[in-house]
Design an enzyme around this catalytic site. Structure first.
Site, PDB file in Angstrom:
ATOM      1  N   CYS A 142       0.815  -1.220   0.000  1.00 56.42           N
ATOM      2  CA  CYS A 142       0.000   0.000   0.000  1.00 56.42           C
ATOM      3  C   CYS A 142       0.847   1.268   0.000  1.00 56.42           C
ATOM      4  O   CYS A 142       1.561   1.525  -0.953  1.00 56.42           O
ATOM      5  CB  CYS A 142      -0.994  -0.034   1.157  1.00 56.42           C
ATOM      6  SG  CYS A 142      -2.398   1.082   0.870  1.00 56.42           S
ATOM      7  N   LYS A 163     -12.066   8.680  -0.782  1.00 55.84           N
ATOM      8  CA  LYS A 163     -11.407   7.431  -0.446  1.00 55.84           C
ATOM      9  C   LYS A 163     -12.017   6.266  -1.217  1.00 55.84           C
ATOM     10  O   LYS A 163     -13.235   6.146  -1.329  1.00 55.84           O
ATOM     11  CB  LYS A 163     -11.532   7.167   1.059  1.00 55.84           C
ATOM     12  CG  LYS A 163     -10.831   5.900   1.547  1.00 55.84           C
ATOM     13  CD  LYS A 163     -11.005   5.738   3.049  1.00 55.84           C
ATOM     14  CE  LYS A 163     -10.297   4.511   3.582  1.00 55.84           C
ATOM     15  NZ  LYS A 163     -10.470   4.336   5.040  1.00 55.84           N
ATOM     16  N   SER A 192      -8.284   0.074   0.147  1.00 54.53           N
ATOM     17  CA  SER A 192      -8.499   1.149   1.121  1.00 54.53           C
ATOM     18  C   SER A 192      -7.401   2.187   0.929  1.00 54.53           C
ATOM     19  O   SER A 192      -6.307   2.060   1.479  1.00 54.53           O
ATOM     20  CB  SER A 192      -8.477   0.587   2.547  1.00 54.53           C
ATOM     21  OG  SER A 192      -8.622   1.631   3.497  1.00 54.53           O
ATOM     22  N   HIS A 235      -4.790  -4.622  -0.366  1.00 57.25           N
ATOM     23  CA  HIS A 235      -4.655  -5.223   0.969  1.00 57.25           C
ATOM     24  C   HIS A 235      -5.158  -6.656   1.074  1.00 57.25           C
ATOM     25  O   HIS A 235      -6.092  -6.931   1.837  1.00 57.25           O
ATOM     26  CB  HIS A 235      -5.407  -4.356   1.977  1.00 57.25           C
ATOM     27  CG  HIS A 235      -4.791  -3.031   2.236  1.00 57.25           C
ATOM     28  ND1 HIS A 235      -3.646  -2.872   2.980  1.00 57.25           N
ATOM     29  CD2 HIS A 235      -5.168  -1.796   1.819  1.00 57.25           C
ATOM     30  CE1 HIS A 235      -3.328  -1.576   3.037  1.00 57.25           C
ATOM     31  NE2 HIS A 235      -4.231  -0.911   2.338  1.00 57.25           N
ATOM     32  N   GLU A 237      -3.753  -8.759   2.752  1.00 55.69           N
ATOM     33  CA  GLU A 237      -3.425  -9.178   4.123  1.00 55.69           C
ATOM     34  C   GLU A 237      -4.515  -8.818   5.130  1.00 55.69           C
ATOM     35  O   GLU A 237      -4.466  -9.268   6.284  1.00 55.69           O
ATOM     36  CB  GLU A 237      -2.091  -8.545   4.561  1.00 55.69           C
ATOM     37  CG  GLU A 237      -2.167  -7.120   5.068  1.00 55.69           C
ATOM     38  CD  GLU A 237      -2.290  -6.054   3.977  1.00 55.69           C
ATOM     39  OE1 GLU A 237      -2.317  -4.857   4.311  1.00 55.69           O
ATOM     40  OE2 GLU A 237      -2.344  -6.433   2.783  1.00 55.69           O
TER      41      GLU A 237
END
Length: 315
Positions: A142, A163, A192, A235, A237
């Site tokens: 990220c 966002k 995100s 993401h 993870e």
């Protein structure tokens, strides 16, 4: 073979409950194996959550991995106790004379700042320079991916008006590359972020390949095949409830966020989301670790010297 972790690491109980393969330090010392040495520079405020997410991902690989957790010494953490940092983390100054098979650098909640205004920017760039000769392969997540593409290749981030948050469909565009071996043609990925990197800016660099992208959220996985670097702009993870917690935090802060795309059932934040990206997370980290294992020298001191043989340049 599993990851090696300390007895008292807070995430140990979570990993045990999920049957993630790990080995405790005392038992690992009795095995006649050279584990892969992986450094994790954790730039996230809640370090315990992030370290647990990454250990979970690494715990599915078939090799023994010894993890060294690093924090930025030029920044004072407000969300992780000094006791935790003292017990489980090192600063880069403490390890800069060592060499590692791999380095992971996490994201950070500083996307609103110019890179040079981040308090630990100088320290981070020193680490990025160090990684060229002291790390076989680097894996950036990220914000760290954005920052590293900027530092190494001069690629600018582009701020979005709002966002981008949710679970977005992605497509594998280079399916026969080892990093994405075994991926389905399409996959769900948690997103995100407030910024993007344009595809054309990446493709302007011959050493960079886009492996996975989305028509809705843009570029996801970029590989620098010449320098053994992987850039992950989203993401995999994340836990199942990470986007939920972020959304609730943004609502409480009064930022009037959009409900994360394709995340809550029927787009209803009162309902519990489901995880749809676990298998691809496991594949991504396992593929990367396998690539590191196949390429890294057995003698860590040879890292960096290999580059000298290729380039003829003194680091």
């Amino acid at each position: 073979m599993p990851i090696k972790i300390p007895h008292a690491l807070p995430g140990r109980s979570i990993l045990e409950q999920e049957h993630i393969s790990f080995i405790l330090e005392d038992r690992a010392l009795r095995q006649d194996i050279r584990p892969l040495q992986v450094a994790i520079l954790n730039l996230m405020p809640d370090k315990i959550t992030t370290e647990t997410q990454l250990l979970r991902a690494l715990g599915h690989t078939p090799l023994q991995i010894e993890v060294t957790l690093l924090h930025a010494s030029s920044h004072t953490s407000k969300n992780t106790s000094a006791d935790h940092l003292e017990a489980f983390y090192k600063s880069w100054d403490e390890v800069k004379d060592r060499k590692f098979d791999a380095l992971i650098v996490t994201g950070a909640p500083v996307a609103h700042l110019p890179y040079e205004d981040v308090t630990y920017w100088t320290e981070l760039t020193n680490i990025l320079d160090w990684a060229k000769t002291h790390v076989y392969s680097s894996f950036f997540l990220c914000w760290a991916a954005f920052a590293s593409l900027y530092y190494y290749d001069g690629i600018q981030k582009n701020r979005m008006p709002q966002k981008l948050s949710g679970i977005y469909p992605h497509k594998v565009v280079k399916p026969f590359v080892p990093l994405v071996a075994g991926f389905d043609d399409f996959l769900d990925v948690p997103v995100s972020r407030y910024s993007e990197i344009r595809e054309e800016d990446i493709l302007a660099h011959q050493s960079l390949d886009i492996l996975v992208k989305s028509d809705l959220s843009g570029v996801f996985i970029v590989e620098d095949k010449d320098n053994n670097r992987v850039y992950i702009l989203n993401h995999l993870e994340y836990d199942v409830d990470t986007l939920q917690k972020e959304y609730q935090r943004d609502v409480a802060a009064g930022t009037n966020p959009n409900v994360p795309y394709n995340y809550f059932p029927d787009n209803d934040p009162s309902r519990e989301p489901a995880i749809t990206w676990r298998a691809h997370r496991t594949l991504l980290f396992s593929n990367w670790i396998n690539m590191v294992y196949q390429g890294t020298p057995y003698d860590l001191n040879e890292i960096g010297k290999i580059d000298l043989l290729k380039t003829g340049k003194v680091a």
